[in-house]
Design an enzyme around this catalytic site. Structure first.
Site, PDB file in Angstrom:
ATOM      1  N   ALA A  17       0.813  -1.223   0.000  1.00 42.11           N
ATOM      2  CA  ALA A  17       0.000   0.000   0.000  1.00 42.11           C
ATOM      3  C   ALA A  17       0.841   1.265   0.000  1.00 42.11           C
ATOM      4  O   ALA A  17       0.301   2.367  -0.078  1.00 42.11           O
ATOM      5  CB  ALA A  17      -0.913   0.001   1.229  1.00 42.11           C
ATOM      6  N   THR A  18       2.163   1.134   0.075  1.00 41.42           N
ATOM      7  CA  THR A  18       3.000   2.320   0.267  1.00 41.42           C
ATOM      8  C   THR A  18       3.350   3.037  -1.030  1.00 41.42           C
ATOM      9  O   THR A  18       3.934   4.123  -0.978  1.00 41.42           O
ATOM     10  CB  THR A  18       4.313   1.944   0.985  1.00 41.42           C
ATOM     11  OG1 THR A  18       4.950   0.900   0.248  1.00 41.42           O
ATOM     12  CG2 THR A  18       4.056   1.497   2.403  1.00 41.42           C
ATOM     13  N   ARG A  41       6.158  -2.344   4.214  1.00 39.72           N
ATOM     14  CA  ARG A  41       7.314  -2.288   5.122  1.00 39.72           C
ATOM     15  C   ARG A  41       7.649  -0.859   5.518  1.00 39.72           C
ATOM     16  O   ARG A  41       8.181  -0.632   6.584  1.00 39.72           O
ATOM     17  CB  ARG A  41       8.534  -2.937   4.448  1.00 39.72           C
ATOM     18  CG  ARG A  41       8.385  -4.435   4.224  1.00 39.72           C
ATOM     19  CD  ARG A  41       9.453  -4.966   3.305  1.00 39.72           C
ATOM     20  NE  ARG A  41       9.374  -4.335   1.992  1.00 39.72           N
ATOM     21  CZ  ARG A  41      10.194  -4.562   0.992  1.00 39.72           C
ATOM     22  NH1 ARG A  41      11.190  -5.421   1.138  1.00 39.72           N
ATOM     23  NH2 ARG A  41      10.050  -3.952  -0.169  1.00 39.72           N
ATOM     24  N   ARG A  42       7.363   0.121   4.653  1.00 40.98           N
ATOM     25  CA  ARG A  42       7.776   1.497   4.940  1.00 40.98           C
ATOM     26  C   ARG A  42       6.738   2.195   5.822  1.00 40.98           C
ATOM     27  O   ARG A  42       5.757   2.773   5.350  1.00 40.98           O
ATOM     28  CB  ARG A  42       8.013   2.257   3.630  1.00 40.98           C
ATOM     29  CG  ARG A  42       9.328   1.822   2.981  1.00 40.98           C
ATOM     30  CD  ARG A  42       9.474   2.372   1.590  1.00 40.98           C
ATOM     31  NE  ARG A  42       8.587   1.751   0.632  1.00 40.98           N
ATOM     32  CZ  ARG A  42       8.552   2.026  -0.682  1.00 40.98           C
ATOM     33  NH1 ARG A  42       9.372   2.929  -1.170  1.00 40.98           N
ATOM     34  NH2 ARG A  42       7.720   1.410  -1.477  1.00 40.98           N
ATOM     35  N   TYR A 156      10.557 -13.361 -12.766  1.00 42.16           N
ATOM     36  CA  TYR A 156       9.443 -12.438 -12.487  1.00 42.16           C
ATOM     37  C   TYR A 156       8.178 -12.913 -13.201  1.00 42.16           C
ATOM     38  O   TYR A 156       7.118 -13.072 -12.593  1.00 42.16           O
ATOM     39  CB  TYR A 156       9.788 -11.008 -12.901  1.00 42.16           C
ATOM     40  CG  TYR A 156       8.601 -10.095 -12.700  1.00 42.16           C
ATOM     41  CD1 TYR A 156       8.170  -9.775 -11.418  1.00 42.16           C
ATOM     42  CD2 TYR A 156       7.880  -9.601 -13.790  1.00 42.16           C
ATOM     43  CE1 TYR A 156       7.044  -8.983 -11.219  1.00 42.16           C
ATOM     44  CE2 TYR A 156       6.758  -8.805 -13.597  1.00 42.16           C
ATOM     45  CZ  TYR A 156       6.337  -8.502 -12.307  1.00 42.16           C
ATOM     46  OH  TYR A 156       5.222  -7.731 -12.115  1.00 42.16           O
ATOM     47  N   LYS A 160       4.406 -14.506 -11.787  1.00 46.71           N
ATOM     48  CA  LYS A 160       3.076 -13.993 -12.123  1.00 46.71           C
ATOM     49  C   LYS A 160       2.229 -15.059 -12.830  1.00 46.71           C
ATOM     50  O   LYS A 160       0.998 -15.023 -12.768  1.00 46.71           O
ATOM     51  CB  LYS A 160       3.193 -12.718 -12.951  1.00 46.71           C
ATOM     52  CG  LYS A 160       3.816 -11.553 -12.164  1.00 46.71           C
ATOM     53  CD  LYS A 160       3.048 -11.239 -10.889  1.00 46.71           C
ATOM     54  CE  LYS A 160       3.562  -9.994 -10.186  1.00 46.71           C
ATOM     55  NZ  LYS A 160       2.797  -9.677  -8.958  1.00 46.71           N
ATOM     56  N   GLY A 187      -0.482  -4.464 -17.775  1.00 44.05           N
ATOM     57  CA  GLY A 187       0.752  -4.237 -18.528  1.00 44.05           C
ATOM     58  C   GLY A 187       1.486  -3.073 -17.880  1.00 44.05           C
ATOM     59  O   GLY A 187       1.462  -2.912 -16.654  1.00 44.05           O
ATOM     60  N   LEU A 188       2.079  -2.233 -18.704  1.00 44.63           N
ATOM     61  CA  LEU A 188       2.956  -1.169 -18.203  1.00 44.63           C
ATOM     62  C   LEU A 188       2.200  -0.136 -17.359  1.00 44.63           C
ATOM     63  O   LEU A 188       1.299   0.533 -17.849  1.00 44.63           O
ATOM     64  CB  LEU A 188       3.564  -0.482 -19.429  1.00 44.63           C
ATOM     65  CG  LEU A 188       4.918   0.193 -19.316  1.00 44.63           C
ATOM     66  CD1 LEU A 188       5.988  -0.792 -18.916  1.00 44.63           C
ATOM     67  CD2 LEU A 188       5.269   0.838 -20.671  1.00 44.63           C
ATOM     68  N   THR A 191       4.976   3.344 -11.956  1.00 41.24           N
ATOM     69  CA  THR A 191       5.011   3.319 -10.483  1.00 41.24           C
ATOM     70  C   THR A 191       6.491   3.298 -10.094  1.00 41.24           C
ATOM     71  O   THR A 191       7.360   3.562 -10.924  1.00 41.24           O
ATOM     72  CB  THR A 191       4.339   2.034  -9.955  1.00 41.24           C
ATOM     73  OG1 THR A 191       5.100   0.906 -10.415  1.00 41.24           O
ATOM     74  CG2 THR A 191       2.895   1.903 -10.429  1.00 41.24           C
TER      75      THR A 191
HETATM   76  P1  NDP Z   1       5.731  -0.287  -6.526  1.00 37.68           P
HETATM   77  O1  NDP Z   1       7.182  -0.595  -6.412  1.00 37.68           O
HETATM   78  O2  NDP Z   1       5.316   1.123  -6.682  1.00 37.68           O
HETATM   79  O3  NDP Z   1       4.949  -0.904  -5.287  1.00 37.68           O
HETATM   80  C1  NDP Z   1       5.280  -2.154  -4.770  1.00 37.68           C
HETATM   81  C2  NDP Z   1       4.655  -2.307  -3.403  1.00 37.68           C
HETATM   82  O4  NDP Z   1       4.956  -3.621  -2.903  1.00 37.68           O
HETATM   83  C3  NDP Z   1       5.204  -1.308  -2.397  1.00 37.68           C
HETATM   84  O5  NDP Z   1       4.136  -0.781  -1.647  1.00 37.68           O
HETATM   85  C4  NDP Z   1       6.100  -2.147  -1.509  1.00 37.68           C
HETATM   86  O6  NDP Z   1       6.052  -1.666  -0.182  1.00 37.68           O
HETATM   87  C5  NDP Z   1       5.417  -3.501  -1.588  1.00 37.68           C
HETATM   88  N1  NDP Z   1       6.300  -4.603  -1.223  1.00 37.68           N
HETATM   89  C6  NDP Z   1       7.383  -5.065  -1.913  1.00 37.68           C
HETATM   90  N2  NDP Z   1       7.966  -6.067  -1.224  1.00 37.68           N
HETATM   91  C7  NDP Z   1       7.243  -6.223  -0.085  1.00 37.68           C
HETATM   92  C8  NDP Z   1       7.344  -7.072   1.040  1.00 37.68           C
HETATM   93  N3  NDP Z   1       8.328  -7.988   1.159  1.00 37.68           N
HETATM   94  N4  NDP Z   1       6.425  -6.971   2.042  1.00 37.68           N
HETATM   95  C9  NDP Z   1       5.448  -6.056   1.948  1.00 37.68           C
HETATM   96  N5  NDP Z   1       5.289  -5.216   0.920  1.00 37.68           N
HETATM   97  C10 NDP Z   1       6.191  -5.292  -0.087  1.00 37.68           C
HETATM   98  O7  NDP Z   1       5.231  -1.144  -7.768  1.00 37.68           O
HETATM   99  P2  NDP Z   1       3.750  -1.450  -8.332  1.00 37.68           P
HETATM  100  O8  NDP Z   1       2.737  -0.671  -7.644  1.00 37.68           O
HETATM  101  O9  NDP Z   1       3.855  -1.356  -9.797  1.00 37.68           O
HETATM  102  O10 NDP Z   1       3.636  -2.990  -7.947  1.00 37.68           O
HETATM  103  C11 NDP Z   1       2.509  -3.536  -7.292  1.00 37.68           C
HETATM  104  C12 NDP Z   1       2.222  -4.905  -7.895  1.00 37.68           C
HETATM  105  O11 NDP Z   1       1.876  -4.735  -9.263  1.00 37.68           O
HETATM  106  C13 NDP Z   1       3.390  -5.869  -7.880  1.00 37.68           C
HETATM  107  O12 NDP Z   1       2.914  -7.149  -7.529  1.00 37.68           O
HETATM  108  C14 NDP Z   1       3.883  -5.844  -9.319  1.00 37.68           C
HETATM  109  O13 NDP Z   1       4.539  -7.038  -9.670  1.00 37.68           O
HETATM  110  C15 NDP Z   1       2.569  -5.684 -10.051  1.00 37.68           C
HETATM  111  N6  NDP Z   1       2.605  -5.194 -11.413  1.00 37.68           N
HETATM  112  C16 NDP Z   1       3.188  -4.000 -11.728  1.00 37.68           C
HETATM  113  C17 NDP Z   1       3.176  -3.551 -13.033  1.00 37.68           C
HETATM  114  C18 NDP Z   1       3.848  -2.290 -13.447  1.00 37.68           C
HETATM  115  O14 NDP Z   1       4.080  -2.098 -14.659  1.00 37.68           O
HETATM  116  N7  NDP Z   1       4.146  -1.378 -12.534  1.00 37.68           N
HETATM  117  C19 NDP Z   1       2.479  -4.304 -14.080  1.00 37.68           C
HETATM  118  C20 NDP Z   1       1.918  -5.557 -13.645  1.00 37.68           C
HETATM  119  C21 NDP Z   1       1.977  -5.958 -12.365  1.00 37.68           C
HETATM  120  P3  NDP Z   1       7.298  -1.553   0.826  1.00 37.68           P
HETATM  121  O15 NDP Z   1       8.552  -1.405   0.004  1.00 37.68           O
HETATM  122  O16 NDP Z   1       6.976  -0.354   1.662  1.00 37.68           O
HETATM  123  O17 NDP Z   1       7.231  -2.823   1.609  1.00 37.68           O
HETATM  124  C1  8X3 Z   2       5.005  -5.608 -14.889  1.00 41.57           C
HETATM  125  C2  8X3 Z   2       4.739  -5.533 -16.347  1.00 41.57           C
HETATM  126  O1  8X3 Z   2       5.715  -5.947 -18.629  1.00 41.57           O
HETATM  127  O2  8X3 Z   2       7.084  -4.753 -17.012  1.00 41.57           O
HETATM  128  O3  8X3 Z   2       4.492  -6.794 -14.380  1.00 41.57           O
HETATM  129  O4  8X3 Z   2       6.719  -7.125 -16.780  1.00 41.57           O
HETATM  130  S1  8X3 Z   2       6.126  -5.868 -17.222  1.00 41.57           S
END
Ligand code: NDP
Ligand code: 8X3
Length: 256
Positions: A17-18, A41-42, A156, A160, A187-188, A191
């Site tokens: 959620a961070t 974690r943050r 990765y 998924k 997809g993309l 963040t």
């Molecule tokens: P961010 O890096 O912005 O957010 C990731 C979040 O995951 C942070 O809030 C982080 O919080 C948390 N996190 C990571 N490791 C841990 C842990 N060990 N325990 C608890 N929390 C954790 O990336 P996104 O918002 O993009 O990612 C969110 C999800 O979306 C992921 O599962 C990612 O694989 C997926 N995704 C992202 C895409 C993209 O293009 N951005 C596309 C498809 C899927 P903290 O570090 O504070 O713990």
């Molecule tokens: C994140 C999307 O295409 O960067 O899951 O792997 S991609």
């Protein structure tokens, strides 16, 4: 169609959620009147969300790789948050983009521990209570990387793909219990994902999104909100979305 669910009746737990997708989803639900437990974690970021959005936010510091801590985090939720009815198991990350023959084993471990084990610990920690209450919704964050291969996605993408199949199997288990299951497969999305993947290399991270008109966390939050507020007799199995400029890679023949 029956009426959409009133978001004010929802108590939503969000892992990851961070930042990014998770944070945007917190804002979407809280803005519509839901109560939201924010996990990550943050701690400073969790508390900043509570300070900004008010008492309907409950911060819970959690590393989802710790099974016992995850179990305790859910078991220890105070009233009224204890009766959560949506759990968004969203915490996850990619580390590196090297081919398998060069990738770091430690990065592979961290991705498996977070995206697979952490997601499983989260689901197992919340599921029995929701099944007992005959009401709930588990939302997972998969990815197009779980469906389509690309160079460097190796572990990765495989994590998924695990999320994708697990979500279907989970739905096979709980259909009819009152608990719903949805896999969100973006997809993309711009963040902090690429900053994490490239270990803080901002220039490299920005290149991922430059000229791509990527989706935003808010775009994905809207999809989660839609799935969770549909009438309870409707289950969205999966939502796969890409930016309008993104599509599949072609089949490749290496002739050298
Ligand atoms: P961010 O890096 O912005 O957010 C990731 C979040 O995951 C942070 O809030 C982080 O919080 C948390 N996190 C990571 N490791 C841990 C842990 N060990 N325990 C608890 N929390 C954790 O990336 P996104 O918002 O993009 O990612 C969110 C999800 O979306 C992921 O599962 C990612 O694989 C997926 N995704 C992202 C895409 C993209 O293009 N951005 C596309 C498809 C899927 P903290 O570090 O504070 O713990
Ligand atoms: C994140 C999307 O295409 O960067 O899951 O792997 S991609």
């Amino acid at each position: 169609m029956s009426a959409m669910l009133d978001p004010r009746s929802l108590t939503v737990v969000v892992t990851g959620a961070t930042s990014g997708i998770g944070e945007a989803t917190v804002r979407r639900f809280a803005g519509a009147g839901a109560q939201v437990v924010v996990m990550g974690r943050r701690k400073d970021r969790l508390e900043a969300l509570r300070d900004e959005l008010g008492a309907r936010i409950l911060p819970v510091e959690l590393d989802v790789r710790d099974a016992a801590a995850t179990e305790a985090a859910f078991a220890g939720l105070p009233a009224p948050f204890a009766d959560y009815n949506v759990v968004f198991a969203n915490a996850g990350l990619a580390l590196g983009l090297e081919p398998s023959q060069q990738a770091s084993l430690s990065n592979w471990d961290t991705m498996v521990e977070t995206n697979i084990n952490g997601m499983l610990y989260t689901v197992r920690a919340c599921l029995p209570a929701m099944v007992a209450r005959k009401e709930g919704h588990v939302v997972l964050t998969g990815s197009i990387a779980g469906e389509f291969p690309y160079p460097g996605a190796n572990v990765y993408g495989a994590t998924k793909a695990f999320v994708k199949q697990f979500s279907l199997n989970l739905w096979a288990d709980v259909a009819g219990t009152g608990v719903r299951v949805t896999n969100i497969e973006p997809g993309l999305v711009e963040t902090e994902f690429s900053m994490v993947r490239f270990e803080g290399d901002a220039g490299r991270a920005q290149k991922v999104y430059a000229g791509a008109e990527p989706m935003t966390g808010a775009d994905i939050a809207e999809q989660v909100f839609f799935a969770c507020t549909l009438p309870r007799h409707v289950n969205i199995n999966r939502i796969q979305a890409m930016p309008s400029r993104q599509t599949f890679g072609n089949m490749t023949v290496r002739r050298d």
